[in-house]
Design an enzyme around this catalytic site. Sequence first.
Site, PDB file in Angstrom:
ATOM      1  N   ARG A 137      42.159  46.605  45.260  1.00  8.46           N
ATOM      2  CA  ARG A 137      41.525  45.307  45.018  1.00  8.46           C
ATOM      3  C   ARG A 137      40.707  44.948  46.236  1.00  8.46           C
ATOM      4  O   ARG A 137      41.218  44.861  47.345  1.00  8.46           O
ATOM      5  CB  ARG A 137      42.595  44.241  44.742  1.00  8.46           C
ATOM      6  CG  ARG A 137      42.084  42.802  44.598  1.00  8.46           C
ATOM      7  CD  ARG A 137      41.163  42.647  43.405  1.00  8.46           C
ATOM      8  NE  ARG A 137      40.957  41.253  43.052  1.00  8.46           N
ATOM      9  CZ  ARG A 137      40.084  40.429  43.634  1.00  8.46           C
ATOM     10  NH1 ARG A 137      39.327  40.879  44.636  1.00  8.46           N
ATOM     11  NH2 ARG A 137      39.960  39.189  43.219  1.00  8.46           N
ATOM     12  N   GLU A 141      35.026  37.737  35.686  1.00  9.17           N
ATOM     13  CA  GLU A 141      35.854  38.467  34.722  1.00  9.17           C
ATOM     14  C   GLU A 141      34.934  39.170  33.727  1.00  9.17           C
ATOM     15  O   GLU A 141      33.795  38.752  33.500  1.00  9.17           O
ATOM     16  CB  GLU A 141      36.786  37.504  33.987  1.00  9.17           C
ATOM     17  CG  GLU A 141      37.819  36.820  34.877  1.00  9.17           C
ATOM     18  CD  GLU A 141      38.835  37.801  35.439  1.00  9.17           C
ATOM     19  OE1 GLU A 141      39.159  38.796  34.757  1.00  9.17           O
ATOM     20  OE2 GLU A 141      39.305  37.580  36.571  1.00  9.17           O
ATOM     21  N   ARG A 153      48.527  46.255  43.373  1.00 11.87           N
ATOM     22  CA  ARG A 153      47.283  46.828  43.898  1.00 11.87           C
ATOM     23  C   ARG A 153      47.215  46.655  45.413  1.00 11.87           C
ATOM     24  O   ARG A 153      47.669  45.644  45.948  1.00 11.87           O
ATOM     25  CB  ARG A 153      46.075  46.146  43.252  1.00 11.87           C
ATOM     26  CG  ARG A 153      46.024  46.266  41.744  1.00 11.87           C
ATOM     27  CD  ARG A 153      44.881  45.461  41.143  1.00 11.87           C
ATOM     28  NE  ARG A 153      45.037  44.039  41.426  1.00 11.87           N
ATOM     29  CZ  ARG A 153      44.218  43.080  40.951  1.00 11.87           C
ATOM     30  NH1 ARG A 153      43.188  43.426  40.197  1.00 11.87           N
ATOM     31  NH2 ARG A 153      44.426  41.814  41.240  1.00 11.87           N
TER      32      ARG A 153
END
Length: 225
Positions: A65, A73, A107
């Site tokens: 990330r 998004e 992540r």
Amino acid sequence: MDWRDRHGGSRAGIALQMLKLFATLAALCVSSHLAAQEVTGLVVGVHDGDTLTLLTAEKKQLQIRLADIDAPELGQPFGQAAKRELSTLCFKQQAKVQTRTTDLYGRIVGVVSCEGRDVSRVMVEHGMAWAYRMYLRRPELLNIESDAKASHAGLWASPAIPPWEFRKTAKVAALSASAPASAPTSGASAPASSQATATVHTGPRGGKYIVNAAGHKEYLTSRHH
């Protein structure tokens, strides 16, 4: 117990506390080292505008990330464009990640560079991501974002909703949609449409009624006494 026993016990307690302190400091140093380590590998997947998959030399896949930014998004305007931008910058290229932490989804969060370019910085410069206020460690990205907005780069070509607000709105809508419908209050009359289509009966004393969905008589006029 004489003085020496008491004194010796006190010394043992202090020594134990010192050992615990040293152990804690050592653990913190190790944690800090791990959090700041560099990971390298080949980018083999791009999921959206701020998340990618790295394949290390040990053939281990890591979800990365990008630190300091939040891209639209995929369901937002420019969400797919941001994904393509990140793919152009990193896909099938060698990347270096200065790791910071691991997020709730497992992540690795870190500063990513592909072919020597600071990817988070480039994404903000091109108007493909916001500086992520809640987790920002590089405040200079706010100035870069302001410049991108002033030049109407990327998503700044039109009014844009930050992804953290988009996610919040989507979550509220999902919760509202999953909430059970309110039950009708006790004693409420049947809808007019059901009354209009139901068969009207006459009672033994002349009262008019229908049979509702529950199988009970529902009088439309007063019964004679």
